[in-house]
Design a protein around this motif. Structure first.
Motif, PDB file in Angstrom:
ATOM      1  N   UNK A   3       0.895  -1.133  -0.137  1.00 57.89           N
ATOM      2  CA  UNK A   3      -0.026  -0.085   0.013  1.00 57.89           C
ATOM      3  C   UNK A   3       0.674   1.496  -0.089  1.00 57.89           C
ATOM      4  N   UNK A   4       0.376   2.442  -0.487  1.00 56.98           N
ATOM      5  CA  UNK A   4       0.859   3.661  -0.704  1.00 56.98           C
ATOM      6  C   UNK A   4       0.000   4.599  -0.971  1.00 56.98           C
ATOM      7  N   UNK A   5       0.424   6.070  -0.319  1.00 53.89           N
ATOM      8  CA  UNK A   5      -0.474   7.057  -0.638  1.00 53.89           C
ATOM      9  C   UNK A   5      -0.362   7.284  -2.013  1.00 53.89           C
ATOM     10  N   UNK A   6       0.759   7.405  -2.734  1.00 57.96           N
ATOM     11  CA  UNK A   6       1.161   7.567  -4.002  1.00 57.96           C
ATOM     12  C   UNK A   6       2.167   6.544  -4.736  1.00 57.96           C
ATOM     13  N   UNK A   7       1.742   5.963  -5.707  1.00 62.30           N
ATOM     14  CA  UNK A   7       2.949   5.109  -6.243  1.00 62.30           C
ATOM     15  C   UNK A   7       3.198   5.787  -7.581  1.00 62.30           C
ATOM     16  N   UNK A   8       4.598   5.857  -7.847  1.00 65.90           N
ATOM     17  CA  UNK A   8       5.155   6.335  -9.159  1.00 65.90           C
ATOM     18  C   UNK A   8       5.746   5.231  -9.803  1.00 65.90           C
ATOM     19  N   UNK A   9       5.291   4.980 -10.954  1.00 66.37           N
ATOM     20  CA  UNK A   9       5.825   3.687 -11.742  1.00 66.37           C
ATOM     21  C   UNK A   9       7.063   4.453 -12.957  1.00 66.37           C
ATOM     22  N   UNK A  10       8.215   3.985 -12.443  1.00 65.80           N
ATOM     23  CA  UNK A  10       9.274   4.476 -13.463  1.00 65.80           C
ATOM     24  C   UNK A  10      10.438   4.978 -12.567  1.00 65.80           C
ATOM     25  N   UNK A  11      11.634   4.433 -12.918  1.00 62.15           N
ATOM     26  CA  UNK A  11      12.778   4.846 -12.122  1.00 62.15           C
ATOM     27  C   UNK A  11      13.667   5.673 -13.085  1.00 62.15           C
ATOM     28  N   UNK A  12      13.301   6.237 -14.244  1.00 61.01           N
ATOM     29  CA  UNK A  12      14.224   7.259 -14.948  1.00 61.01           C
ATOM     30  C   UNK A  12      14.265   8.558 -14.391  1.00 61.01           C
ATOM     31  N   UNK A  13      14.889   9.628 -15.287  1.00 59.31           N
ATOM     32  CA  UNK A  13      14.722  10.744 -14.734  1.00 59.31           C
ATOM     33  C   UNK A  13      13.550  11.694 -14.538  1.00 59.31           C
ATOM     34  N   UNK A  14      12.608  11.135 -15.357  1.00 63.34           N
ATOM     35  CA  UNK A  14      11.361  11.851 -15.013  1.00 63.34           C
ATOM     36  C   UNK A  14      10.572  11.401 -13.956  1.00 63.34           C
ATOM     37  N   UNK A  15      10.428  10.045 -13.987  1.00 60.61           N
ATOM     38  CA  UNK A  15       9.700   9.241 -12.788  1.00 60.61           C
ATOM     39  C   UNK A  15      10.180   9.779 -11.646  1.00 60.61           C
ATOM     40  N   UNK A  16      11.561   9.788 -11.394  1.00 59.42           N
ATOM     41  CA  UNK A  16      12.493  10.105 -10.179  1.00 59.42           C
ATOM     42  C   UNK A  16      12.174  11.555  -9.691  1.00 59.42           C
ATOM     43  N   UNK A  17      12.098  12.221 -10.708  1.00 65.93           N
ATOM     44  CA  UNK A  17      12.028  13.872 -10.497  1.00 65.93           C
ATOM     45  C   UNK A  17      10.420  13.876  -9.896  1.00 65.93           C
ATOM     46  N   UNK A  18       9.561  13.429 -10.550  1.00 67.27           N
ATOM     47  CA  UNK A  18       8.196  13.309 -10.202  1.00 67.27           C
ATOM     48  C   UNK A  18       7.972  13.075  -8.732  1.00 67.27           C
ATOM     49  N   UNK A  19       8.793  11.713  -8.487  1.00 62.00           N
ATOM     50  CA  UNK A  19       8.598  11.234  -7.036  1.00 62.00           C
ATOM     51  C   UNK A  19       9.039  12.101  -6.237  1.00 62.00           C
ATOM     52  N   UNK A  20      10.273  12.686  -6.441  1.00 56.69           N
ATOM     53  CA  UNK A  20      10.802  13.750  -5.399  1.00 56.69           C
ATOM     54  C   UNK A  20       9.943  14.740  -5.114  1.00 56.69           C
ATOM     55  N   UNK A  21       9.298  15.296  -6.193  1.00 51.85           N
ATOM     56  CA  UNK A  21       8.549  16.541  -6.176  1.00 51.85           C
ATOM     57  C   UNK A  21       7.238  16.321  -5.221  1.00 51.85           C
ATOM     58  N   UNK A  22       6.794  14.901  -5.314  1.00 53.99           N
ATOM     59  CA  UNK A  22       5.561  14.757  -4.805  1.00 53.99           C
ATOM     60  C   UNK A  22       5.888  14.524  -3.332  1.00 53.99           C
ATOM     61  N   UNK A  23       6.859  13.966  -3.086  1.00 55.72           N
ATOM     62  CA  UNK A  23       7.349  13.540  -1.707  1.00 55.72           C
ATOM     63  C   UNK A  23       7.460  15.006  -0.862  1.00 55.72           C
ATOM     64  N   UNK A  24       8.201  15.748  -1.548  1.00 52.79           N
ATOM     65  CA  UNK A  24       8.628  17.200  -1.189  1.00 52.79           C
ATOM     66  C   UNK A  24       7.328  17.835  -0.903  1.00 52.79           C
ATOM     67  N   UNK A  25       6.038  17.581  -1.536  1.00 49.18           N
ATOM     68  CA  UNK A  25       4.852  18.042  -1.501  1.00 49.18           C
ATOM     69  C   UNK A  25       3.989  17.549  -0.166  1.00 49.18           C
TER      70      UNK A  25
END
Length: 422
Positions: A3-25
């Protein structure tokens, strides 16, 4: 079940940048990273923050130039014959998208994204405490023949280059590049307002480390499909285990296509593969990235390493790399008189490309909790930071105008029927 609040699928530069931005939010974020054997395009690209690439590659001009750019004629464009079943339908869509009207809309859409690409990278690098990650010294384009120089200069002067600026390379600047190569150079231009990252692989690693340091979680696994669950979806891993998340963001590059199609979306993303050779820089000067436009080749220095990158190869995802591409790169380097020192590493990787050369960024109409950000073609590194910021705003419910990037632009008729409408 995970389970997760938000799951981001993809470990490339776009997916990781999105995951970081969402975590910081403030989101609870699980990054599902497939960690394939071959590093992603965000590792192997030229490191160029290409804010000047406003002109869409789906246009009458690009379409007309395709035959003379074919690999068999010495160019960088190749269509793997064994994979014709994969690229032929994509090419039909590309041709349909390459009209003057659609190219104009694409230019406006890309221009809007690219205007904030470098500022977003500055903000991201500063937030990591690594402003040195972004090197702002522009880039150079040079020509070896008078005909290529005349046509190339005219084309760039007519092109929309967004926030970048263009100037003819003066004699001193041209000589500085010419001293590095054997063939005489007859002309060149300098772009200011563009940049590079100090190391693409290092940039991806830094984003991932920051994400985990700030409480983000990473799951190394592949997602097989998206499965309906009520009015939303769950991610089904290759193991069969499910990930239940309040929201799911698909940002998995080429792999995003099958996932979105598993839910009924029309997602014609294709693997547009690039290649590089990298070795010790040796005597190569501390120059900004240099494009040898006659050869469709870009050389970028990363510290004590020099990378030569080229090719636009259409194939099925997972197809074996073509050794002829690396051989051609070796040939170009030999012709230029450039010798890579020490261990020379070779790489190939797939850029995720949609037929109109615009990314897909938005919210699904087929599931209440599904979002997407993929298909950034040659601009994945360039647009990663701003895509992360945009996605965080979108998923926070803030107003964001993403109409040009709506994935349903490829759908028609019944394909546009939404789960919410049925």
């Amino acid at each position: 079940m995970k389970a997760a609040g938000t799951a981001v699928i993809g470990g490339g530069i776009v997916g990781t940048a999105c995951a970081l931005a969402l975590r910081r939010a403030g989101e609870d974020v699980l990054l599902i990273d497939p960690r394939r054997d071959s590093p992603p395009a965000s590792f192997g690209n030229a490191g160029h923050i290409a804010v000047e690439q406003v002109e869409p590659l789906a246009s009458p001009t690009a379409l007309a130039s395709a035959p003379r750019r074919l690999f068999g004629l010495g160019g960088a464009l190749d269509f793997r014959l064994a994979d014709v079943g994969t690229w032929a339908p994509w090419v039909a869509r590309y041709v349909a998208a390459s009209t003057a009207e659609r190219a104009g809309r694409g230019r406006a859409a890309l221009g809007g994204l690219l205007a904030d690409a470098l500022p977003a990278w500055r903000r991201l690098a500063a937030s990591l405490g690594r402003p040195d990650l972004v090197i702002e010294q522009g880039h150079l384009v040079v020509w070896e023949t008078s005909d290529a120089a005349r046509k190339g200069l005219a084309a760039w002067r007519e092109a929309d280059i967004g926030t970048a600026s263009l100037s003819t390379l003066d004699d001193a600047g041209l000589r500085r590049v010419a001293r590095q190569v054997k063939p005489p150079l007859v002309g060149g231009v300098r772009f200011d307002g563009t940049a590079q990252v100090s190391d693409p692989g290092g940039a991806l690693r830094l984003l991932g480390e920051a994400f985990e340091a700030e409480g983000g979680r990473r799951l190394v696994a592949s997602v097989a499909r998206l499965a309906p669950a009520g009015r939303g979806v769950q991610a089904v891993l290759d193991s069969g285990e499910r990930v239940a998340a309040g929201r799911i963001l698909v940002a998995g590059g080429v792999g995003s296509g099958p996932l979105m199609r598993s839910l009924g979306h029309v997602a014609p993303v294709i693997a547009e593969r690039g290649y590089h050779l990298e070795g010790g820089a040796g005597g190569w000067a501390d120059l900004p990235p240099v494009v040898f436009e006659d050869r469709s080749l870009i050389l970028t220095r990363f510290g004590d390493r020099l990378r030569a990158a080229s090719f636009v190869e259409f194939c099925r995802d997972g197809a074996p790399p073509d050794p002829a591409k690396w051989a051609r790169l070796h040939h170009h380097l030999a012709a230029l008189g450039i010798s890579l020192q020490g261990e020379v590493r070779q790489w190939s990787g797939a850029r995720p490309t949609l037929p109109d050369y615009l990314p897909a960024i938005g919210a699904s109409r087929r599931a209440d909790n599904l979002y997407y950000a993929f298909g950034h073609q040659h601009l994945g590194l360039t647009l990663a930071a701003t895509t992360g910021e945009i996605t965080a705003r979108l998923m926070a419910g803030k107003p964001v105008d993403l109409a040009p990037f709506d994935l349903d632009r490829f759908a028609s008729g019944r394909d546009k029927t939404t789960r919410k409408d049925t």
